[in-house]
Structure formats: structure tokens, C-alpha cells
Motif scaffolding. Structure first.
Motif, short mmCIF file in Angstrom:
data_model
loop_
_atom_site.label_atom_id
_atom_site.label_comp_id
_atom_site.label_asym_id
_atom_site.label_seq_id
_atom_site.Cartn_x
_atom_site.Cartn_y
_atom_site.Cartn_z
N HIS A 175 0.68 -1.32 0.07
CA HIS A 175 -0.29 0.34 0.17
C HIS A 175 0.74 1.44 -0.07
N THR A 176 0.38 2.00 -0.38
CA THR A 176 1.21 3.01 -0.12
C THR A 176 0.78 4.37 1.50
N SER A 177 0.60 3.47 2.55
CA SER A 177 0.59 3.98 3.93
C SER A 177 1.48 4.17 4.44
N PRO A 178 3.05 3.75 3.82
CA PRO A 178 4.68 3.71 4.47
C PRO A 178 5.07 5.01 4.02
N VAL A 179 4.54 5.63 2.70
CA VAL A 179 4.37 7.65 2.72
C VAL A 179 3.85 7.94 3.75
N GLN A 180 3.22 7.88 3.80
CA GLN A 180 2.33 8.80 5.21
C GLN A 180 3.47 7.93 6.70
N ILE A 181 3.61 6.96 7.04
CA ILE A 181 4.80 7.21 8.05
C ILE A 181 5.91 7.48 7.94
N ARG A 182 6.32 7.98 6.34
CA ARG A 182 7.66 8.84 6.51
C ARG A 182 6.96 9.67 6.51
N ALA A 183 6.13 9.99 6.02
CA ALA A 183 5.36 12.06 6.49
C ALA A 183 5.87 12.51 8.22
N MET A 184 5.27 11.17 8.86
CA MET A 184 4.94 11.71 9.74
C MET A 184 6.42 11.56 10.73
N ARG A 185 7.05 10.57 10.35
CA ARG A 185 8.24 10.68 11.19
C ARG A 185 9.33 12.29 11.51
N ALA A 186 9.35 12.81 12.22
CA ALA A 186 9.81 14.47 11.70
C ALA A 186 11.48 14.49 11.51
N GLY A 187 12.02 12.98 12.81
CA GLY A 187 13.06 13.31 12.88
C GLY A 187 13.68 12.28 11.63
N GLU A 188 13.11 11.47 10.95
CA GLU A 188 13.18 10.93 9.22
C GLU A 188 14.34 11.71 8.87
N LYS A 189 15.41 11.12 8.40
CA LYS A 189 15.86 12.22 6.83
C LYS A 189 15.49 11.35 5.42
N ALA A 190 14.86 12.59 4.72
CA ALA A 190 14.24 11.51 3.03
C ALA A 190 15.77 10.37 2.90
N PRO A 191 15.60 9.55 1.83
CA PRO A 191 17.35 8.33 1.33
C PRO A 191 17.23 9.31 -0.16
N ALA A 192 15.86 9.74 -0.03
CA ALA A 192 16.15 10.77 -1.71
C ALA A 192 14.86 11.93 -1.74
N PRO A 193 15.54 12.28 -2.80
CA PRO A 193 14.58 13.74 -3.28
C PRO A 193 13.34 13.64 -2.85
N TRP A 194 13.18 12.96 -3.99
CA TRP A 194 11.33 12.67 -4.40
C TRP A 194 10.56 11.80 -3.15
N ILE A 195 11.18 11.63 -1.55
CA ILE A 195 11.18 10.68 -1.26
C ILE A 195 10.54 11.74 0.43
N ALA A 196 9.37 11.26 0.53
CA ALA A 196 8.61 12.61 1.67
C ALA A 196 9.65 12.32 2.75
N SER A 197 9.24 13.57 3.17
CA SER A 197 10.84 13.39 3.81
C SER A 197 9.64 13.28 5.61
N GLY A 198 9.83 13.90 6.59
CA GLY A 198 9.40 13.76 8.24
C GLY A 198 9.62 15.26 8.24
N GLN A 199 7.74 15.29 9.18
CA GLN A 199 7.59 17.41 8.96
C GLN A 199 6.65 17.39 10.39
N GLU A 200 7.08 18.30 11.26
CA GLU A 200 6.20 18.59 11.91
C GLU A 200 4.68 18.69 11.59
N PRO A 201 3.40 18.73 12.69
CA PRO A 201 1.79 18.59 12.80
C PRO A 201 2.08 20.21 12.47
N PRO A 202 0.96 20.58 11.74
CA PRO A 202 -0.68 19.74 11.28
C PRO A 202 0.20 18.75 9.73
N ILE A 203 0.16 17.82 9.14
CA ILE A 203 0.00 17.46 8.16
C ILE A 203 -1.53 17.26 7.29
#
Length: 370
Positions: A175-203
């Protein structure tokens, strides 16, 4: 001894009567091939006396050379005539209009995905992406899948070979739910520029993309497309979820409003969970939305499970949110009357010419979606 003069006359006449290069070749074999007439005379010179060879040898060799030259000249004439005929037949009349070029078409799946992105963009959603190959944490663990959940097994999910160094076995995302996890994990660095990076809410994001499951029939394929949505903020509740999805479905199917219901369901990553149905009429071999007494499931949704928020480093006492997911290919089938999912991935240009869309008619809310 064969009359050489008569033999030469016969062969020259036969050469003159040939009409194709194939006939010339057959005559060459008949005269000069291994078992040909002239070849036989040349072989017979070995049985002659020295005096006969001195007398007959030049005559036989001269006959061979003259016949070979006549064959070559006839073949060249015929080839030139065949080329002239071909050039005459294949010439292009430049006064005629050029044949029309084949135009490409936008696949219904891509058309519908663009329509959905346009609608959600108007609602304030940003597009986020992630990798097709995921690790167990992002695809299962962070989404509250228990260790023995069937989706983790190889009969449901495509599992890759173990990493030779770490032993980790990655999967093709289900599923594409892992993208949601990557977006919510604010301390996680995206492994590539096009991959969602973590951010602080609101999301507020949607995650379109390909997904993979071991399933294949008229309405399921091993590779398909999903769009999932995620909203994280303070004081978010089911009313926000319901209003968002009802507005989307109504505008997607280009109706003033949609008659929908939300049935209780179970998803590991949402609580409470629901499936959204829309009223429909299937009588008469046609599907009509917002009519009749029947219902059709359209998507799954729910409030983000507190365990998912905790796995992403968010306090469920402060942040709430909702998530939803729907199949892009299935919505394309419903909206544009495609009866079977499998031909959508058959690479048949005839099918695409029938169901495809113009590349110059990009969906937008000003001129219309479809």
C-alpha cells in the motif's frame, strides 16, 4: 562428342528466353553446375589424349566462358528491370497529403490519478511519494500490523531475497501507507529527494503510487495503483473525514452530492475504521450512482490509530488525524465503464486508443475533470 556449336546455340537461345532471375539461376545450374552439361564436358577432358585436349580444351573453355558471360549479362538486365519496376511501384506521390501520424493517449489510470490529485490539491493536500521497495518497519510494524498478520506472509506479499550483509528481507510495498509514516516521522531523513521527508504537524498529504500484492482476477492485479490521504492536526474527528470524502466522491463523479454511508470495518492502522459505500442501482446491466437501493464499497478510511502516532513520535493526546485509501484503477473502471481490470495492463494500443485520453486535455477544475 557433343556438337559444341549446337550446344552453345541452344544455351544462348534458352538464356534469351528467360524472364526472371530465378530462371537464369536454374539455367546456370543446368549448364555450369556440378552436374551441368558444360561441367560434364570439362570433366571428360581427363579421359582425352594429349592431342585431343590440345584441340578440344580451348573450345570447351571458350564455350564455358561465353555461356557464363551471357548468363551474367542476362541476370544484370533482369535485375535492373526488376529494380525499375519496384521503384515505379513504390514511389511516393508528393502531391498527396501525408498519412496521419498515430497519436499517443493518456492511460485511464494516469488520467484518473491526475483528476484525483487536482481535487485534493484544491482541498489543500500536498502530494508525497515514497519508494516501491520498503522495509518491514515502514510497511508493517509502524502501521500496527501484528507479527503474525497474514499480510506479512509470502502468499500475500512479494518478499525480496535477504540482504547478504544484514539479512533483512524487504518487500514490494502493499500500500502507499508507508509514505504516511515517512511524512509523520519528523526526525527521519528522506533517502532520496523525491521521497517524503518527516515534518512537524499539521500534515495534509496524499500519497499516489504503485502497490503490489499477490492477487489476480477481473478486479485485481499483482500491480495496481492507490491514492492514500492523511490529515494530522489538533481536534480532528470523524466529521472532518466524512465531509472530506463525501466532497471528493461527489466532485470526482461530477455529481452535486453523493448519498454515502460509512460501515464499521477493521484496519490495523486506524481506529475506528470504516468503509465508505455509495448508493447505486445495478439493474438492467448498468451501474447508476446515487440511485436504487443497492450499495457499493468505494474506499476504506478511519481515524489514525494511536499506536501509529506513537510509532511516528507523535503524542496521541495532542494530535489526532484521519487516513483513507482507494484504488485508482478501480475508480477508473467505475467512472469510465471499463469492465475488466486486466486489459489495463496488457499494453494493447487498440484498447488504449478506445479508453485513452488526449494528452492536451489535462484535468483541472476550471475546464472540467473528464
Amino acid at each position: 562428342m557433343t556438337d559444341l556449336a549446337q550446344l552453345e546455340l541452344d544455351l544462348i537461345q534458352a538464356i534469351g528466353q528467360t524472364a526472371t532471375t530465378t530462371e537464369v539461376e536454374a539455367l546456370r545450374v543446368q549448364a555450369l553446375g556440378k552436374t551441368g552439361t558444360i561441367s560434364g564436358l570439362l570433366k571428360g577432358m581427363g579421359a582425352m589424349s594429349p592431342e585431343e585436349r590440345r584441340e578440344k580444351g580451348p573450345m570447351i573453355n571458350g564455350l564455358r566462358d561465353r555461356v557464363a558471360a551471357a548468363l551474367s549479362a542476362k541476370k544484370a538486365d533482369l535485375e535492373a528491370a526488376e529494380l525499375d519496376a519496384r521503384l515505379l511501384a513504390e514511389r511516393i506521390d508528393l502531391t498527396l497529403p501525408a498519412p496521419p501520424r498515430r497519436r499517443g493517449s493518456v492511460h485511464p489510470t494516469m488520467q484518473v490519478m491526475d483528476e484525483m490529485i487536482a481535487l485534493f490539491a484544491e482541498m489543500g493536500f500536498a502530494v508525497a511519494e515514497g519508494p516501491d521497495i520498503e522495509d518491514d518497519f515502514h510497511n508493517f510494524t509502524a502501521l500496527n500490523f501484528p507479527p503474525k498478520h497474514p499480510a506479512r506472509e509470502m502468499h500475500d506479499t512479494f518478499v525480496l531475497k535477504p540482504d547478504p550483509e544484514t539479512g533483512e528481507r524487504k518487500v514490494l510495498r502493499t500500500h502507499t501507507s508507508p509514505v504516511q509514516i515517512r511524512a509523520m516521522r519528523a526526525g527521519e531523513k528522506a533517502p532520496a529527494p523525491w521521497i517524503a521527508s518527516g515534518q512537524e504537524p499539521p500534515i495534509r498529504i496524499i500519497a499516489p503510487g504503485r502497490t503490489f500484492r499477490k492477487d489476480s482476477d477481473a478486479t485485481h492485479t499483482p500491480m495496481f495503483h492507490q491514492i492514500e490521504g492523511l490529515v494530522i492536526d489538533r481536534d480532528i474527528h470523524m466529521g472532518h473525514l466524512k465531509g472530506t470524502l463525501e466532497a471528493f466522491v461527489a466532485r470526482f463523479f461530477e455529481m452535486d452530492q453523493v448519498d454515502a454511508r460509512f460501515r464499521p470495518h477493521h484496519f490495523p492502522f486506524t481506529e475506528p475504521s470504516a468503509e465508505m459505500d455509495i448508493r447505486c442501482d445495478r439493474s438492467g446491466g448498468r451501474l447508476r450512482l446515487n440511485e436504487g437501493e443497492d450499495w457499493m464499497e468505494i474506499l476504506g478510511c478511519g481515524m489514525v490509530h494511536p499506536k501509529v502516532l506513537i510509532a511516528c513520535g507523535l503524542d496521541p493526546e495532542e494530535w489526532q488525524g484521519f487516513a483513507f485509501g482507494m484504488g485508482v484503477d478501480r475508480l477508473a473502471m467505475l467512472k469510465y465503464g471499463i469492465p475488466d481490470l486486466r486489459p489495463m495492463f496488457d499494453a494493447d494500443t487498440r484498447w488504449l486508443a478506445h479508453y485513452g485520453f488526449s494528452a492536451f486535455a489535462a484535468p483541472n477544475l476550471a475546464t472540467g475533470l473528464s
